[in-house]
Design a protein around this motif. Structure first.
Motif, PDB file in Angstrom:
ATOM      1  N   LEU A 188      77.672   7.848 -19.729  1.00  0.00           N
ATOM      2  CA  LEU A 188      77.174   6.935 -19.370  1.00  0.00           C
ATOM      3  C   LEU A 188      76.034   6.483 -19.299  1.00  0.00           C
ATOM      4  O   LEU A 188      75.094   6.458 -19.584  1.00  0.00           O
ATOM      5  N   ALA A 189      75.290   7.362 -18.779  1.00  0.00           N
ATOM      6  CA  ALA A 189      74.133   7.317 -18.079  1.00  0.00           C
ATOM      7  C   ALA A 189      73.611   7.984 -19.328  1.00  0.00           C
ATOM      8  O   ALA A 189      72.769   7.191 -19.472  1.00  0.00           O
ATOM      9  N   LEU A 190      74.121   8.863 -19.890  1.00  0.00           N
ATOM     10  CA  LEU A 190      72.867   9.373 -21.309  1.00  0.00           C
ATOM     11  C   LEU A 190      72.969   8.652 -22.191  1.00  0.00           C
ATOM     12  O   LEU A 190      71.851   9.086 -22.927  1.00  0.00           O
ATOM     13  N   ALA A 191      73.735   8.397 -22.490  1.00  0.00           N
ATOM     14  CA  ALA A 191      74.760   7.000 -23.694  1.00  0.00           C
ATOM     15  C   ALA A 191      73.135   6.121 -23.456  1.00  0.00           C
ATOM     16  O   ALA A 191      72.595   5.725 -24.701  1.00  0.00           O
TER      17      ALA A 191
ATOM     18  N   ALA B 294      77.142   8.638 -10.612  1.00  0.00           N
ATOM     19  CA  ALA B 294      78.385  10.110 -10.598  1.00  0.00           C
ATOM     20  C   ALA B 294      77.989  11.151 -10.130  1.00  0.00           C
ATOM     21  O   ALA B 294      78.454  11.864  -9.909  1.00  0.00           O
ATOM     22  N   ALA B 295      75.826  11.096  -9.532  1.00  0.00           N
ATOM     23  CA  ALA B 295      75.950  12.185  -8.294  1.00  0.00           C
ATOM     24  C   ALA B 295      76.660  11.900  -7.148  1.00  0.00           C
ATOM     25  O   ALA B 295      77.675  12.374  -5.962  1.00  0.00           O
TER      26      ALA B 295
ATOM     27  N   PHE C   9      71.611  -0.775  -5.733  1.00  0.00           N
ATOM     28  CA  PHE C   9      72.137  -1.010  -7.375  1.00  0.00           C
ATOM     29  C   PHE C   9      71.040  -1.796  -7.736  1.00  0.00           C
ATOM     30  O   PHE C   9      70.530  -1.178  -9.113  1.00  0.00           O
ATOM     31  N   GLY C  10      70.857  -2.696  -7.632  1.00  0.00           N
ATOM     32  CA  GLY C  10      69.905  -3.631  -8.394  1.00  0.00           C
ATOM     33  C   GLY C  10      68.487  -3.418  -8.460  1.00  0.00           C
ATOM     34  O   GLY C  10      68.218  -3.318  -9.212  1.00  0.00           O
TER      35      GLY C  10
ATOM     36  N   ALA D 240      69.090   5.438 -14.435  1.00  0.00           N
ATOM     37  CA  ALA D 240      69.104   6.100 -13.460  1.00  0.00           C
ATOM     38  C   ALA D 240      70.705   5.311 -12.338  1.00  0.00           C
ATOM     39  O   ALA D 240      70.826   6.564 -11.820  1.00  0.00           O
ATOM     40  N   ALA D 241      70.863   4.467 -12.260  1.00  0.00           N
ATOM     41  CA  ALA D 241      71.854   4.068 -11.395  1.00  0.00           C
ATOM     42  C   ALA D 241      73.652   4.664 -11.735  1.00  0.00           C
ATOM     43  O   ALA D 241      73.982   4.738 -11.127  1.00  0.00           O
TER      44      ALA D 241
END
Length: 396
Positions: free
Chosen positions: A297-300, A379-380, A362-363, A373-374
């Motif tokens: 999702l981050a990549l997309a 994911a990390a 995260f905001g 980035a969030a």
């Protein structure tokens, strides 16, 4: 005293239904009050004051989850499922009649205290009355109570407030709590516990946290995995509207759909754990899937591949909530009949604290670095959860 085999199937499932309803009533009280923000600000309250008021049920819940778990372990679940909702009913009724904001805030806090009762309760009902090959499914069904409650709150609370006023809207979860208390009084039976001073009973009474990190590891896994869940829940609507360009109405429909699919996912994963006779193996698989879905999702989102990002959002929304029932079932089974209330109280407290930190933390990250980035940070954190999942335990 009835045993697991003697209790008829209908009674077993009816008690599960009563537990789900009680938990849903709590979710409406805690989360539904947030939908009063427009009505509160329309009547002249500053946004900061209104925000503080709607946060009071959550504060009451988080402060008393472990204490309610201790009460569950001491007096059983039936009395707690009667007393906690009764407290919500009384506090909600008084809040509806409150004439100043200080009294309203205090009563909403007290209602949150009552709502906390249902989080630690009903776990032992499931482990005590359902055989091991049905518990995952049963707990998965129980875990649908929160999204159901949030959905009811989103539909009912603002509509009632707009038509009949804020006091009437507060009475919605209060009335549900009263019905839940009556249902528990009539339909809930505490499962039997070992009696006497046998060696087996002494072992069950022993502190399961002492000299064993299994429960702590499960708690840590759940805290880490609730952050991707909270990230998706909190910011999906904003991301779809701001970055993807969807209307708020269309984005809202998709987010509501993901909530429904997420509830179904909890049930499906619970049934899967029953089939394999293990909660922790599926929990590890879900954690790995959360890593992959959030990273994708981050990549997309970073590459603006919306044709992939939208399906990935749906997938991530389902996966990131699927661990809840597995972890709750494992905690209740491992903690045993004398510690499951406290175990689930600790579990809920950690998850609620982590979920509460997601919007501001995260905001701020999104404001400086963007949504991609969030999602990558989430994911990390899920990666960190994978090696923490304990191994070698089968359901019992």
């Amino acid at each position: 005293m009835a045993t697991t085999t003697q209790l008829n199937e209908t009674r077993r499932w009816s008690m599960l239904g009563l537990g789900v309803f009680a938990q849903a009533a709590s979710a409406v009280f805690v989360n539904g009050v947030a939908f009063l923000l427009p009505a509160l600000t329309d009547r002249g309250l500053p946004l900061a004051t209104a925000g503080l008021l709607v946060a009071m049920p959550t504060l009451g819940l988080v402060c008393t989850l472990i204490a309610w778990g201790y009460v569950v372990d001491r007096i059983g679940e039936r009395k707690v499922l009667i007393g906690g909702p009764l407290l919500m009913l009384i506090a909600g009724g008084a809040a509806a009649a409150a004439t100043n904001d200080i009294a309203l805030g205090a009563l909403l806090f007290l209602g949150g205290v009552g709502a906390a009762s249902t989080n630690g309760a009903s776990g032992r009902l499931i482990v005590g009355w359902f055989p091991p090959h049905r518990r995952g499914l049963a707990m998965g069904i129980r875990q649908t109570a929160q999204p159901l409650g949030v959905g009811v709150g989103a539909l009912a609370v603002p509509a009632v407030a707009a038509t009949y006023g804020v006091p009437a809207a507060i009475l919605v979860p209060a009335a549900m709590a009263g019905i839940a208390a009556v249902g528990a009084l009539i339909g809930v039976i505490d499962p039997p516990r070992p009696a006497g001073a046998t060696a087996d009973d002494a072992a069950l009474r022993a502190n399961p946290y002492r000299g064993d990190t299994t429960l702590w590891r499960i708690h840590a896994v759940s805290v880490l995995l609730v952050i991707p869940q909270g990230t998706v829940w909190t910011f999906a609507l904003l991301w779809l509207h701001r970055d993807v360009g969807w209307s708020l109405a269309a984005a809202g429909i998709l987010v509501t759909t993901t909530q429904i699919l997420g509830a179904a996912g909890r049930i499906g994963v619970g049934a899967w754990s029953d089939r394999v006779g293990n909660r922790l193996g599926p929990l590890r698989t879900v954690a790995i899937a959360a890593v992959l879905s959030m990273a994708a999702l981050a990549l997309a989102a970073w590459t603006h591949m919306w044709w992939a990002a939208i399906p990935l959002l749906v997938v991530a929304s389902v996966i990131t909530v699927s661990d809840n029932g597995l972890a709750f079932t494992a905690v209740a089974e491992i903690a045993g009949p004398y510690w499951s209330g406290r175990g689930l109280g600790i579990q809920n407290t950690g998850q609620n604290l982590a979920m509460g930190a997601v919007p501001p933390v995260f905001g701020a990250l999104i404001s400086t670095s963007g949504f991609a980035a969030a999602y990558l940070v989430a994911a990390a954190l899920a990666i960190a959860a994978v090696p923490l999942v304990p191994t070698g335990r089968r359901s019992q």
